[in-house]
Design an enzyme around this catalytic site. Structure first.
Site, PDB file in Angstrom:
ATOM      1  N   SER A 146       0.795  -1.177   0.057  1.00  0.00           N
ATOM      2  CA  SER A 146      -0.071  -0.048   0.135  1.00  0.00           C
ATOM      3  C   SER A 146       0.900   1.502  -0.056  1.00  0.00           C
ATOM      4  O   SER A 146       1.873   1.118   0.443  1.00  0.00           O
ATOM      5  CB  SER A 146      -0.862   0.005   1.424  1.00  0.00           C
ATOM      6  OG  SER A 146      -1.428   1.471   1.475  1.00  0.00           O
ATOM      7  N   TYR A 159      -0.692  -0.672  10.466  1.00  0.00           N
ATOM      8  CA  TYR A 159      -0.905  -1.199   9.046  1.00  0.00           C
ATOM      9  C   TYR A 159       0.063  -0.895   8.342  1.00  0.00           C
ATOM     10  O   TYR A 159       0.650  -1.708   7.468  1.00  0.00           O
ATOM     11  CB  TYR A 159      -2.279  -0.625   8.793  1.00  0.00           C
ATOM     12  CG  TYR A 159      -2.730  -0.685   7.373  1.00  0.00           C
ATOM     13  CD1 TYR A 159      -3.018  -2.014   6.860  1.00  0.00           C
ATOM     14  CD2 TYR A 159      -2.569   0.396   6.345  1.00  0.00           C
ATOM     15  CE1 TYR A 159      -3.400  -2.227   5.380  1.00  0.00           C
ATOM     16  CE2 TYR A 159      -2.726   0.096   5.013  1.00  0.00           C
ATOM     17  CZ  TYR A 159      -3.343  -1.224   4.563  1.00  0.00           C
ATOM     18  OH  TYR A 159      -3.552  -1.335   3.069  1.00  0.00           O
TER      19      TYR A 159
END
Ligand SMILES: NC(=O)c1ccc[n+]([C@@H]2O[C@H](COP(=O)([O-])OP(=O)(O)OC[C@H]3O[C@@H](n4cnc5c(N)ncnc54)[C@H](OP(=O)(O)O)[C@@H]3O)[C@@H](O)[C@H]2O)c1
Length: 283
Positions: A146, A159
């Site tokens: 990501s 995350y």
């Protein structure tokens, strides 16, 4: 090697962990359209089966499913049984845990599942699935990371850190497995209009704009990308369509340009600006 068809290089089966919705189901469509049989996993059986039925109706390939949580302790055995006896030539790890909270306020079970789903499981499944690919001298391993992995970001600390692990794992494997004819790399995804993007309760509570299909196609300011476009871009890379496979690919050239700018910026400025951005949206 370059004379091989897609199915010869990455067939006969593609395993897509997190293959039932959004980006994952777009990957499944792309793989099936190239003649690969599908092994799909996700937690919610009904959604997974609906996606599998849809794919069966559209493509003349076999589709098998298993419902499992990528964070469950026996996941290696579950996937081992699922792929047993099959020639898995393409492995895409797309599932993700996405804790979104200040680090000290994140429930411990969410921190643990972030590590299990985003770090431990992709590591161990890659170990299990890449070995037979190396023996065959062909195959592909794609780890989905990501843009959040590029900058430490308030509210996405755990995350982003876990996705940074996946990023570097995929990059390094490009070199190690590439020596054996296996294409391994990281695919870095930017903002994409998946069901979890739209249904994020924080996004809904903050009354943030929701974009329609056309706005996503036109890339209206703030609009995410369409999952099918993100899926198609990965398969353009695997097709080697004007691209040489490298350690890291981005879901859009704008994301790559952002990453390059971030690499040259002051970390202090970058991290605090990113934190202001997430805070303004999330709280
Ligand atoms: N959407 C974005 O804006 C964006 C941006 C950057 C990176 N990414 C990355 O792109 C990938 C896909 O994102 P997404 O937005 O499509 O995510 P998602 O909606 O949370 O999940 C995608 C797929 O993974 C499955 N899944 C999620 N958690 C799982 C778990 N613990 N165990 C097993 N399966 C699980 C989902 O089905 P079930 O829920 O039924 O399990 C679904 O099939 C992720 O790796 C994410 O980090 C997305």
């Amino acid at each position: 090697m370059t004379d091989m068809t897609f199915a010869e290089r990455y067939g006969a089966w593609a395993l897509i962990c997190g293959g039932s919705t959004g980006i994952g189901s777009a990957f499944a469509s792309e793989a099936a359209s190239r003649g690969l049989n599908l092994l799909l996993t996700a937690r919610r059986t009904e959604v997974l089966e609906a996606t599998a039925d849809d794919l069966r109706s559209r493509f003349p390939v076999e589709v098998r499913t298993v419902a499992a949580d990528m964070g469950q302790p026996d996941i290696r055995d579950v996937i081992g049984g699922f792929v047993s006896g099959l020639d898995v030539g393409l492995f895409i790890f797309n599932a993700a845990a996405e804790p979104q909270a200040l680090f000290l306020e994140t429930p411990e079970d969410e921190l643990a599942s972030n590590i299990a789903v985003n770090i431990t499981t992709p590591t161990m499944l890659t170990l299990d699935l890449a070995k037979p690919m190396v023996e065959r001298g062909r195959g592909g391993v794609v780890l989905i990371s990501s843009m959040a992995s590029l900058v430490g970001m308030k509210l996405f600390v755990a995350y982003g850190a876990a996705k940074a692990y996946e990023m570097i794992l995929g990059e390094g494997l490009w070199d190690e497995l590439g020596d054996h004819g296996v294409d391994a790399f990281t695919y870095v995804v930017g903002s994409t209009g998946t069901p979890s993007w739209y249904n994020n309760p924080r996004r809904r509570n903050a009354d943030l704009p929701m974009f329609d299909e056309q706005q996503m196609i036109d890339q209206a300011p703030g609009a995410p990308r369409r999952p099918e476009d993100v899926g198609a871009e990965l398969f353009r890379v695997l097709d080697r369509d004007g691209v040489e496979i490298g350690p890291r690919h981005y879901s859009h050239p704008d994301d790559e340009a952002t990453a390059l700018r971030q690499g040259a910026a002051s970390r202090r400025d970058l991290v605090s600006q990113a934190g202001k951005g997430t805070s303004s949206i999330w709280y």
